[in-house]
Design an enzyme around this catalytic site. Structure first.
Site, PDB file in Angstrom:
ATOM      1  N   LYS A   1       6.406  -1.957  -0.542  1.00 17.53           N
ATOM      2  CA  LYS A   1       6.419  -2.933  -1.633  1.00 17.53           C
ATOM      3  C   LYS A   1       5.059  -2.839  -2.324  1.00 17.53           C
ATOM      4  O   LYS A   1       4.161  -2.179  -1.802  1.00 17.53           O
ATOM      5  CB  LYS A   1       6.646  -4.348  -1.097  1.00 17.53           C
ATOM      6  CG  LYS A   1       5.718  -4.705   0.081  1.00 17.53           C
ATOM      7  CD  LYS A   1       6.009  -6.084   0.656  1.00 17.53           C
ATOM      8  CE  LYS A   1       7.265  -6.169   1.457  1.00 17.53           C
ATOM      9  NZ  LYS A   1       8.317  -6.942   0.823  1.00 17.53           N
TER      10      LYS A   1
ATOM     11  N   LYS B   1       1.598 -10.545  -0.015  1.00 18.01           N
ATOM     12  CA  LYS B   1       2.584  -9.802   0.777  1.00 18.01           C
ATOM     13  C   LYS B   1       2.041  -9.443   2.164  1.00 18.01           C
ATOM     14  O   LYS B   1       2.774  -9.024   3.050  1.00 18.01           O
ATOM     15  CB  LYS B   1       3.021  -8.545   0.025  1.00 18.01           C
ATOM     16  CG  LYS B   1       3.831  -8.856  -1.248  1.00 18.01           C
ATOM     17  CD  LYS B   1       4.186  -7.576  -2.000  1.00 18.01           C
ATOM     18  CE  LYS B   1       4.949  -7.794  -3.291  1.00 18.01           C
ATOM     19  NZ  LYS B   1       6.390  -8.063  -3.094  1.00 18.01           N
TER      20      LYS B   1
ATOM     21  N   THR C   1      13.538  -8.174  -2.991  1.00 16.99           N
ATOM     22  CA  THR C   1      14.811  -7.454  -3.062  1.00 16.99           C
ATOM     23  C   THR C   1      14.792  -6.278  -2.101  1.00 16.99           C
ATOM     24  O   THR C   1      15.846  -5.817  -1.664  1.00 16.99           O
ATOM     25  CB  THR C   1      15.107  -6.938  -4.482  1.00 16.99           C
ATOM     26  OG1 THR C   1      13.955  -6.247  -4.970  1.00 16.99           O
ATOM     27  CG2 THR C   1      15.463  -8.077  -5.416  1.00 16.99           C
TER      28      THR C   1
HETATM   29  C1  LIG Z   1      13.086  -2.775  -4.258  1.00 16.57           C
HETATM   30  C2  LIG Z   1      11.800  -2.185  -4.714  1.00 16.57           C
HETATM   31  C3  LIG Z   1      10.664  -2.987  -4.883  1.00 16.57           C
HETATM   32  C4  LIG Z   1      10.661  -4.463  -4.549  1.00 16.57           C
HETATM   33  O1  LIG Z   1      10.314  -4.623  -3.191  1.00 16.57           O
HETATM   34  P1  LIG Z   1       9.927  -6.051  -2.590  1.00 16.57           P
HETATM   35  O2  LIG Z   1       9.790  -5.789  -1.138  1.00 16.57           O
HETATM   36  O3  LIG Z   1      11.060  -6.971  -2.903  1.00 16.57           O
HETATM   37  O4  LIG Z   1       8.650  -6.459  -3.230  1.00 16.57           O
HETATM   38  C5  LIG Z   1       9.492  -2.398  -5.302  1.00 16.57           C
HETATM   39  N1  LIG Z   1       9.430  -1.077  -5.554  1.00 16.57           N
HETATM   40  C6  LIG Z   1      10.491  -0.265  -5.396  1.00 16.57           C
HETATM   41  C7  LIG Z   1      10.352   1.184  -5.676  1.00 16.57           C
HETATM   42  C8  LIG Z   1      11.718  -0.787  -4.976  1.00 16.57           C
HETATM   43  O5  LIG Z   1      12.770   0.019  -4.834  1.00 16.57           O
END
Ligand SMILES: *Cc1c(COP(=O)(O)O)cnc(C)c1O
Length: 797
Positions: A526, A532, A634
């Site tokens: 992420k 985070k 997500t």
């Molecule tokens: C899904 C996704 C994110 C979002 O990740 P989170 O853990 O929800 O912050 C960020 N970057 C990429 C490339 C993703 O596929």
């Protein structure tokens, strides 16, 4: 689409010959990819046009987003069209490896992270649900920067994604519009349309991205040398507007060019919408909200609210009051964060200079809103000040306030997040505009994140329950009856192993590190951000490493800790955390005492294509943000549908994931939102916590005693101070890393035993897959369609 082998083959050969002057046997991977993609584009042309004509007849939703993190289009499009297998077969006959053709495509990385990826999932779901909807955004010449590690430090390089062209977009010169910033500054916005192909349907929606170009074409013959240089300067300045994506996630850049970008694409999109509206309905703009709903993805496109006022008043001649009624019924706003540093604000001075007319309109909206508040809360001056669209003490324009006041719907992105908005962050606003507030828990498209990226698991699922899950993810619930079937659980474990082998191959190429696929793949991928808490993860690894050094014979369940994250280029502390992880990795991976039992891997340049390999291979999904700070997440959903239990806090959509899959099938730890409120009240003392938590002081000391080397940058000392001393803008450890450390360690270590019980583990994973149905973006989009946009699916023939 029906697969017509001969047509595809002939198309491929023709394009290769015309564009590259080559026969099939001579084509380079990219050339074959390009020719094949263009052939598909021609084949879908009819459906695409029919869809547009159909949508033009009725009510439509428009998604305004400054970011679309699309990744690659090729395979996804073939899969959604139902011709993937046919194309694979054709290429095999021609002796061409489809994997090489796929890899020739650059990721379209026109987004930072979650917010941009959400937009990409949403428009795919809209197409699959046959919903009349169009995405609008910016065609950045350079997307999210390419990350490279040099001596463990992040270094940024431009992402030249259009170097070889983009066969999936069509330039539409006919629809270009002029964007006027102020009296003597304007540019052209030229649209590029990309087809958004729904799964198993003929509907093909559109993503329209605008590119900035100079108003006057250069006529070189006319120029003397002086004018030539001047003209080139103007061309450059115009093109600058769509040159580059701002690589900030959850922080407000506040720069002039950024404001220009926002105005540029929202103005272009509104002009486009109004032009089409007039073709159908003439100039009775009171009908505009009947046919139009515009979703504002965060505050980035909120300048659209005063811009639509300008168009209606200055261009179309409406009266202020009539225009405002229309505007308020047209826009809906999605809030993505409660982090104060992410809430966009603009200095009035800068705004006035860039967009003088829009500024005047905002002032008038602000004044009228203050009058409304005065009537409503005559005795509450404080509240009126808090809610002021233009803060007259700081001279800041508050874009979120403008958004809420100017929209008919406001939504958060997970249940917990929406509750926090209503009860805390936006309490004043909720009290004023109760009826506007809604929740829309985020989702992701299973077509990309399961069907495409995990064909092995998809095959097993389809074998067991049929393939309806591809468009109706709630079907996964039917898998639950198999949770006691050892044969199925073993097959799941075998598949997980295949995915781990594949990822191991990628890791070897990306980082040079050999990883053990029998080890637990514990993954945190992420954006890099303090909230985070990647630092909590690496602190635990540092502590475990210290204990291994002390007792080299201690029992350690083999683990591979996998990170992937980009830090905003100017985010010093986040870059310090990257350097720290890389330093710890170097020490751990090369220490004979560790003997390969734990490894730390930092995947370079994390983006969509690596993500498609990572999610299916994960054993553990790290979602360890400070409770209350991650609006939804997500990534957590992508892990879940690929059978990785969550190791997380009760934050964002984790709450709903656990609700669906059962707390006993996930690993939950740490303070909850209420606990943090309490702790803040009673006074949090991180130094005390550090001293009282076994092993933690040692880890903290290692930041400053030379154990790990930050190359003389002072980065590690800065991390140390952030946790124990604080900074001018925050109290010490304001994300409660030290407070949650012990609980994190405890639950993380409970995973080891759980993992060694292979069938028990497979059960947990299987329960997560079986209960992932809620987290499809199809469900989210169906809710937006019904509850906000008021649109219905319309299938074309
Ligand atoms: C899904 C996704 C994110 C979002 O990740 P989170 O853990 O929800 O912050 C960020 N970057 C990429 C490339 C993703 O596929």
């Amino acid at each position: 689409m029906k697969f017509k082998k001969d047509i595809i083959k002939t198309g491929l050969e023709k394009k290769l010959l015309v564009k590259y002057g080559k026969k099939l046997s001579e084509g380079l991977d990219f050339e074959i990819y390009d020719a094949l993609s263009q052939t598909i584009m021609e084949e879908i042309g009819g459906s695409w046009k029919a869809t547009e004509d159909r949508y033009n007849k009725g009510r439509e939703a428009f998604y305004f987003s400054a970011e679309y993190l699309m990744g690659r289009a090729f395979s996804n499009n073939l899969i959604n069209l139902g011709v993937y297998d046919g194309v694979v077969e054709l290429l095999e006959e021609l002796n061409i490896d489809i994997n090489k053709i796929e890899s020739a495509e650059s990721d379209a990385g026109l987004g930072n992270g979650g917010l941009g990826r959400l937009a990409a999932c949403f428009i795919e779901s809209m197409a699959t649900l046959n919903l009349p909807g169009t995405g609008y955004g910016i065609r950045y010449r350079f997307g999210m920067f390419r990350q490279q590690f040099e001596d463990g430090f992040q270094v940024e390089y431009p992402d030249n994604w259009l170097k070889y062209g983009d066969p999936w977009s069509l330039r539409k010169d006919r629809d270009k519009v002029e964007i006027r910033f102020n009296k003597d500054e304007s540019v052209m916005a030229v649209p590029y349309d990309t087809p958004i192909i729904g799964y198993g349907t003929n509907n093909i929606n559109t993503l329209r991205l605008w590119q900035a170009e100079p108003v006057e074409e250069l006529d070189l013959g006319e120029f003397n040398e002086q004018n030539y240089v001047e003209a080139m300067r103007e061309k450059n300045e115009a093109e600058n507007i769509s040159r580059v994506l701002y690589p900030n996630d959850d922080t407000d850049e506040g720069k002039k060019l950024r404001l220009k970008q926002q105005y540029f694409f929202t103005s272009a999109s509104l002009q486009d919408i109004v032009r089409k509206f007039k073709l159908k309905h003439g100039t009775d703009f009171s009908l505009l909200p009947d046919f139009t709903s515009i979703q504002l993805n965060d505050t980035h496109p909120v300048v659209a609210i005063p811009e639509l006022m300008r168009i209606l008043i200055d261009v179309e001649g409406l009266l202020w009051g009539d225009a405002w009624k229309i505007v308020k019924k047209t826009f809906a706003y999605t809030n993505h964060t409660i982090l104060s540093e992410a809430l966009e604000k603009w200095y009035t001075e800068l705004f006035k200079q860039v967009l003088p007319r829009i500024y005047n309109i905002i002032v008038r909206i602000h004044v009228q809103f203050q009058e409304l508040l005065e009537e409503k809360y005559p005795a509450d001056l404080e509240r009126r000040k808090r809610m002021a669209i233009i803060d007259e003490d700081t001279n800041l324009i508050h874009m979120a306030w403008l958004a809420i006041h100017g929209s008919y719907a406001v939504n958060g992105v997970a249940a917990l997040h929406t509750e926090i908005l209503k009860n805390a962050e936006l309490k004043d606003w909720y009290e004023l505009y109760k009826g506007k507030f809604q929740n829309k828990t985020n989702g992701v498209t299973q077509r990309r994140w399961l069907l495409k990226s995990n064909p092995e698991l998809s095959g097993l699922i389809t074998e067991l329950i049929g393939d309806n899950w591809i468009t109706d993810l709630s079907e996964l619930k039917k898998l639950e009856t198999h949770v006691t079937d050892e044969n199925i659980l073993n097959r799941f474990l075998d598949i997980k192993n295949i995915k781990k082998e594949q990822l191991a191959g990628f890791i070897k190429g990306n980082t040079g590190i050999d990883v053990d696929t029998d080890s637990i793949f514990d993954v945190q991928v992420k954006r890099l951000h303090e909230y985070k808490r990647q630092i909590l993860n690496i602190f635990h690894i540092m502590d475990l490493y210290n204990r291994i050094k002390e007792y080299p014979d201690m029992k350690v369940t083999p683990k591979t800790y996998i990170f992937g994250a980009k830090a905003a280029a100017g985010y010093f502390r986040a870059k310090g955390i990257i350097k720290l992880i890389n330093e710890v990795a170097k020490a751990v991976n090369n220490d004979p005492d560790v003997d390969g039992r734990i490894k730390v891997v930092f995947v370079e340049n994390y983006n969509i294509s690596p993500a498609e390999l990572i999610f299916p291979a994960a054993d553990i999904s790290e979602q360890i943000s400070t409770a209350g700070k991650e609006a939804s997440g997500t990534g957590n959903m992508k892990f879940m549908m690929n059978g990785a239990p969550t190791l997380g806090t009760l934050d964002g959509a984790n709450v709903e994931i656990v609700e669906e899959a059962g707390i006993e099938n996930n690993f939950i730890f740490g303070m909850k939102v209420e606990d943090i409120v309490e702790l803040k009240k009673s006074g949090y003392n991180p130094t005390e916590v550090m001293n009282e938590t076994k092993g933690l002081k040692r880890v903290m000391d290692q930041l400053i005693d030379g154990t790990y080397d930050d190359g003389g940058t002072g980065m590690f000392k800065e991390l140390y101070d952030a946790l124990l001393v604080g900074a001018s803008w925050h109290a010490p450890d304001h994300y409660f890393v030290l407070q949650d450390f012990n609980d994190y360690r405890k639950v993380r270590e409970s995973i080891d035993d759980a993992f060694e019980d292979r069938l028990g583990w497979a059960k947990k994973a299987w329960m997560n897959i079986s209960n992932a149905g809620k987290f499809t973006s199809d469900r989210t989009i169906a809710q937006y369609a019904k509850e906000i946009w008021k649109i219905e699916g319309k299938k074309i023939k």
